[in-house]
Design an enzyme around this catalytic site. Structure first.
Site, short mmCIF file in Angstrom:
data_model
loop_
_atom_site.label_atom_id
_atom_site.label_comp_id
_atom_site.label_asym_id
_atom_site.label_seq_id
_atom_site.Cartn_x
_atom_site.Cartn_y
_atom_site.Cartn_z
CB CYS A 94 133.11 -9.14 30.74
SG CYS A 94 133.11 -7.86 29.47
CD GLU A 95 138.67 -9.51 25.78
OE1 GLU A 95 138.63 -8.99 24.65
OE2 GLU A 95 139.39 -10.47 26.06
CG HIS A 96 134.73 -5.85 26.26
ND1 HIS A 96 133.82 -6.67 25.64
CD2 HIS A 96 135.84 -5.87 25.48
CE1 HIS A 96 134.34 -7.15 24.53
NE2 HIS A 96 135.56 -6.68 24.41
CG HIS A 97 132.12 -3.53 30.91
ND1 HIS A 97 131.61 -4.17 29.79
CD2 HIS A 97 131.96 -2.20 30.69
CE1 HIS A 97 131.16 -3.28 28.94
NE2 HIS A 97 131.35 -2.07 29.45
CD GLN A 135 128.92 -17.15 26.40
OE1 GLN A 135 128.53 -16.29 27.17
NE2 GLN A 135 128.10 -18.05 25.88
CG HIS A 163 128.04 -11.95 29.24
ND1 HIS A 163 129.27 -11.81 28.62
CD2 HIS A 163 127.58 -13.17 28.84
CE1 HIS A 163 129.52 -12.89 27.89
NE2 HIS A 163 128.50 -13.72 28.01
CB CYS A 165 129.30 -6.27 31.09
SG CYS A 165 129.14 -7.52 29.81
#
Length: 203
Positions: A94-97, A135, A163, A165
């Site tokens: 995940c590019e956020h976490h 995704q 995910h 996250c």
């Protein structure tokens, strides 16, 4: 037929890559920030291990998915139905976490006058997976790459993933899966064909 505006070249967004030593120093900083001692025996080699793991996790930045589809075959003895790969492992982050996205991809295309080795489709999924992702973006990138390289009558992509996250932090819903789909060409216009793909994918 596909999303022509989708970003395909990540190199324009990448600054100069830090050295291995700089990456290891960053890991040491995170270990200290987490509350541990980076110099204790059990953590001495952790920075190097983490940096090497990141090389593997994000190897997709060094690979060209379109190149995997460059060798095609026209001798198919008149075959005129869909080609589908089911249950391709998806391992992404995940590019956020920066935590794992784990699941399966199902990919099909309707050939026109050429096909590609089936392992190459799985390879395209793997390359896009080995990048920081959402995704939704990954699903669209896989479809766009196949459309551009093979120019088929249509492409269908479904990803079913969990995910971490969401499962190991935040709201801690461990059994929630995310499903994303993308269709082009005949898979977008022909309901029967699209539903056939979804049945094959177990949906």
């Amino acid at each position: 037929m596909y999303n022509a505006k989708l970003k395909r070249d990540v190199s324009e967004h990448v600054t100069q890559r830090p050295t291995m030593d700089e990456a290891m120093d960053a890991v040491r900083t995170l270990l200290a920030w987490a509350g541990d001692d980076p110099n204790r025996e059990g953590l001495i080699d952790t920075p190097k291990r983490v940096a090497n793991a990141y090389k593997e996790f994000f190897a997709g930045y060094e690979m060209d998915p379109a190149a995997e589809l460059s060798r095609t075959f026209e001798e198919v003895e008149g075959y005129d139905d869909i080609v589908m790969l089911r249950d391709i492992d998806v391992e992404s982050h995940c590019e956020h976490h920066m935590v794992p996205i784990l699941g399966r991809a199902h990919v099909a295309y309707m050939p026109t006058n050429k096909v590609v080795g089936i392992s190459k489709i799985a390879r395209v999924v793997e390359i896009f997976g080995k990048r920081l992702q959402t995704q939704e973006t990954m699903t669209a990138q896989i479809l766009d790459c196949i459309c551009r390289a093979l120019k088929p009558a249509g492409v269908a992509v479904l990803i079913d993933a969990k995910h971490q996250c969401m499962t190991t932090r935040g709201i801690h819903h461990k059994n929630v899966a995310t499903i994303t789909t993308q269709f082009s060409g005949v898979f977008k216009t022909d309901n029967d064909l699209r539903n056939r793909f979804l049945r094959f994918a177990g949906q």
